[in-house]
Every structure is written in structure tokens, then in C-alpha cells.
Design a protein around this motif. Structure first.
Motif, PDB file in Angstrom:
ATOM      1  N   THR A 117     -43.090  -4.653 -24.282  1.00  0.00           N
ATOM      2  CA  THR A 117     -43.934  -3.683 -23.561  1.00  0.00           C
ATOM      3  C   THR A 117     -44.305  -2.494 -24.454  1.00  0.00           C
TER       4      THR A 117
ATOM      5  N   VAL B  38     -39.252   1.187 -18.911  1.00  0.00           N
ATOM      6  CA  VAL B  38     -38.720  -0.132 -18.539  1.00  0.00           C
ATOM      7  C   VAL B  38     -37.396   0.113 -17.840  1.00  0.00           C
TER       8      VAL B  38
ATOM      9  N   ALA C 223     -37.376  -6.583 -24.019  1.00  0.00           N
ATOM     10  CA  ALA C 223     -38.320  -6.012 -23.036  1.00  0.00           C
ATOM     11  C   ALA C 223     -38.997  -4.773 -23.616  1.00  0.00           C
TER      12      ALA C 223
ATOM     13  N   TYR D  21     -45.155  -1.524 -10.246  1.00  0.00           N
ATOM     14  CA  TYR D  21     -44.066  -2.216 -10.922  1.00  0.00           C
ATOM     15  C   TYR D  21     -44.491  -3.619 -11.351  1.00  0.00           C
ATOM     16  N   ARG D  22     -44.027  -4.013 -12.532  1.00  0.00           N
ATOM     17  CA  ARG D  22     -44.259  -5.384 -12.981  1.00  0.00           C
ATOM     18  C   ARG D  22     -42.916  -5.975 -13.369  1.00  0.00           C
TER      19      ARG D  22
ATOM     20  N   SER E 199     -42.517  -0.102 -25.169  1.00  0.00           N
ATOM     21  CA  SER E 199     -42.081   1.066 -24.416  1.00  0.00           C
ATOM     22  C   SER E 199     -41.054   1.857 -25.227  1.00  0.00           C
TER      23      SER E 199
ATOM     24  N   PRO F 119     -44.606   5.883 -18.727  1.00  0.00           N
ATOM     25  CA  PRO F 119     -44.041   4.648 -18.186  1.00  0.00           C
ATOM     26  C   PRO F 119     -42.651   4.384 -18.774  1.00  0.00           C
TER      27      PRO F 119
ATOM     28  N   LEU G 119     -40.579  -8.130 -15.212  1.00  0.00           N
ATOM     29  CA  LEU G 119     -40.687  -8.805 -16.510  1.00  0.00           C
ATOM     30  C   LEU G 119     -39.785 -10.040 -16.575  1.00  0.00           C
TER      31      LEU G 119
ATOM     32  N   ARG H  24     -44.978   1.604 -14.455  1.00  0.00           N
ATOM     33  CA  ARG H  24     -46.065   2.399 -15.042  1.00  0.00           C
ATOM     34  C   ARG H  24     -46.132   3.769 -14.394  1.00  0.00           C
TER      35      ARG H  24
ATOM     36  N   GLU I   9     -41.179  -3.304 -15.537  1.00  0.00           N
ATOM     37  CA  GLU I   9     -42.003  -2.291 -16.209  1.00  0.00           C
ATOM     38  C   GLU I   9     -42.534  -1.363 -15.128  1.00  0.00           C
TER      39      GLU I   9
END
Ligand code: KG4
Ligand code: ZN
Length: 344
Positions: A258, A131, A254, A151-152, A260, A129, A154, A146, A144
Motif C-alpha cells: 500500500t 494500515v 501490507a 476501508y479496504r 503506507s 491513511p 487487504l 483511507r 487499509e
């Protein structure tokens, strides 16, 4: 599978052919920017008419580059939104008609999904995944990702998009259109610390952006200092630094939220060299991988639409035989892509 991609959401006509095995086979782009420059911004009716003139010649150009015929195409992907309604309709109607005439499926692509996936066109694509900092003329958001199709969002801009802020600043300083490249060029000979600029919304938690205050601040500075030597370049440099630093702060948040370790920068403002350098430096400092598309795939192009459409068609998505143009299409309403197991 070989997919034709068509992009006509704003002032660039983009066409490309993407093949699942061979990768990007051809792409052609025509920018109308010089036509709209005379008016200081995009004139929607002129944009639509120019897409009509340029689309089919660009398609022929792509087929020639790729050394294939229309009948070698297995699907058509077109930008369905968001964007200017007249401009979108040109690509949507043409894409749908080409698909119908060839008896192949067509798929409506979300313009921002195209931007988001553009880094996958590069030889060393980011791993999922990740960002994504998606910054264009109409949108600024952190997403985000994945996997492809999941998609999310943020955080988004509450008012002006980053590119819009560059465009308005350029207009205010009398630098021309489109604003991003001209502000960046003017900033090269400016002192970014000559005037003080705020770093909007960094003093409170959250991943939202807001650039309209920065625009007002820039206007006030220009009104008070335009007579000073080098004011244009100094203000351009200060503005650019404020936008870049704000984005670095938000990206760091971010990435922390996450957990990430991979950041992707996409969209027209992603062509900004100061932004690319600052995020690469942050990546080295905090241990993130940072990737971005080549400059020409940051701004609008057909290649990113062909790629996004390829993945949607591969997952079995195709649309009924309708022409779908959606000037407003929030990314949150984008259908998730079915997984290989048929689940979303
Ligand atoms: O992604 P894009 O081509 O179109 C939209 O989807 O909106 O982005 C266009 C935006 C414009 O606002 C333009 O001023 C900005 O990207 N832009 C830049 C640069 N090149 C283009 N902004 C900052 N620096 C640049 N070098
Ligand atoms: Zn775009």
C-alpha cells in the motif's frame, strides 16, 4: 454532539460517553471472563443474561463520571455485530430503547470498525491513511484505512483468528481462559526457541493468515513433550513468537503493497506486549509510524463504539427505528461513511 456507546457483543459489557468537543468523558467496563473461565470459554446464554444485569448500572456509573444526565445525550451508538446474537440483542434493544425514550438518533456500529478507530481515542492519534492490523478473538485482518468509514480489507484469516488460536492453545496447555493473557504470562518463563514452530503462510505471497496449522502443531508438540521440564512455558513462548513473527512479516508486506507509512494495531491481541514491541521495532527499522490504543482499549470496550458512532452520526447516518443485531456481518458489507460533500 455527545454520544452514548454500548458494547455487548461477547463477554464484556462496555458503556462510554464521547463528546465531539470534550473527547471521551467517561467509560465503564465489566468483564465476565471470570464467569466463563469455569467453562473454558464463553457460554452465550450466560453472557446475554449478565449483560442484562450490568448494562444499566454501568450507564448510571458513566453518567455520574461524566457529570451529565441522560437528557444531555444527543445520540446512541451500539454494537450491532458481529458477535453472539443474544449478547448483541441486549445492547441493541437497550440502545434503541434509550434513544427512543430520549428522542435522539441511534446508530448501529460494526464492532471491528470500533476496534479500528480505537487508536483515535489516544492523545497522539495516527494520521490517515494508515494500515490497520486488526486482531481479535473472532477476526484477524489487515485493512487499509483511507479515512474514517473508508476501508479496504487487504487480507483475512482463512480459519482461526489470532485470539482464537491463543485461546485454544491456552486450553490445550491447561492454562485457563481467556487465552491471550495467560499464554503471554506463561511465555515469560519459557524459551521460545526450544521447539520449532512454523510461520504459517509466510512462504507464499499474499496477506491472508491461517492459524489452524499452528494449533495442530502445538497440540502435537504438547502430546509428545508434555512430560518434559518447563514444556508448558517453552511451548507457550514458541507459539507466541510464531504468531508475532508471522504478523510482523504480513504487516511489512501490507505496508509495502500500500506504500503506507503508518501502521495501527488494534483488537484484543493488540494487547500482547511482544507483538507491540516487535511491531514498534519493525516500525523503527522500516520507517513506519506505529500506533496502538492503550491496553484497555485493545480489548472490547464501550469507548471505541461511542467514538465510531459519533463519527457516523456526525456524517448524518442514523437508522430507522428498528433493533438491528447481526451476528455475522462481514466488514466488506459495512456501508461507507458519506463524506462532508455528501459523496461516498
Ligand atoms: O477484541 P477482543 O476483546 O474481543 C473480540 O472482538 O474477539 O479480543 C479478545 C481476544 C481473545 O481471544 C484474547 O485471548 C485475546 O484477545 N487477547 C490477547 C491478549 N489479551 C487478549 N491475545 C494475546 N495477548 C494478550 N495479551
Ligand atoms: Zn472485539
Amino acid at each position: 454532539m455527545r454520544v452514548l456507546g454500548i458494547e455487548t457483543s461477547c463477554d464484556e459489557t462496555g458503556v462510554a460517553i464521547y463528546d465531539g468537543e470534550l473527547g471521551l468523558m467517561a467509560h465503564a467496563l465489566y468483564s465476565q471472563a471470570h464467569i466463563h473461565a469455569e467453562y473454558g470459554g464463553v457460554v452465550p446464554e450466560i453472557a446475554s443474561r449478565d449483560h442484562v444485569r450490568k448494562l444499566l448500572p454501568l450507564l448510571d456509573d458513566c453518567l455520574r463520571q461524566a457529570g451529565c444526565k441522560r437528557s444531555d445525550l444527543d445520540g446512541v451508538a451500539y454494537t450491532s455485530g458481529p458477535g453472539l446474537i443474544g449478547a448483541l440483542l441486549v445492547g441493541a434493544a437497550s440502545g434503541r430503547a434509550i434513544a427512543l425514550s430520549l428522542g435522539v438518533p441511534a446508530v448501529a456500529v460494526h464492532h471491528m470498525e470500533g476496534h479500528l478507530l480505537a487508536p483515535l481515542l489516544e492523545a497522539d492519534p495516527p494520521e490517515f491513511p494508515f494500515v490497520a492490523l486488526l486482531v481479535s478473538g473472532g477476526h484477524s485482518m489487515l485493512v487499509e484505512v483511507r479515512r474514517i468509514g473508508e476501508y479496504r480489507v487487504l487480507g483475512e484469516t482463512l480459519d482461526d483468528a489470532a485470539g482464537e488460536a491463543f485461546d485454544k492453545t491456552a486450553k490445550l496447555l491447561g492454562l485457563g481462559y481467556p487465552g491471550g493473557p495467560v499464554v503471554a504470562r506463561a511465555a515469560e518463563s519459557g524459551d521460545p526457541d526450544k521447539y520449532r514452530f512454523p510461520r504459517p503462510m509466510t512462504d507464499r505471497p499474499g496477506l491472508e493468515f491461517s492459524f489452524s496449522g499452528l494449533k495442530t502443531h502445538t497440540r502435537n508438540l504438547w502430546n509428545n513433550h508434555s512430560g518434559e521440564e518447563n514444556a508448558q512455558a517453552d511451548i507457550a513462548a514458541g507459539f507466541q513468537k510464531a504468531v508475532v513473527e508471522t504478523m510482523v512479516i504480513k504487516c511489512r508486506r501490507a505496508m509495502q503493497e500500500t506504500r503506507s507509512s503508518q501502521l495501527v494495531i488494534a483488537g484484543g491481541v493488540g494487547a500482547n506486549l511482544q507483538l507491540r514491541e516487535a511491531l514498534s521495532r519493525a516500525g523503527e527499522k522500516y520507517g513506519w509510524g506505529v500506533s496502538y490504543p492503550r491496553i484497555e482499549f485493545c480489548t472490547d470496550n464501550g469507548a471505541m463504539i461511542a467514538l465510531a458512532g459519533y463519527h457516523r452520526l456526525l456524517a448524518g447516518e442514523s437508522e430507522p427505528k428498528v433493533i438491528r443485531a447481526r451476528p455475522r456481518w462481514p466488514m466488506k458489507e459495512l456501508d461507507p461513511l458519506p463524506t462532508a460533500e455528501g459523496q461516498v
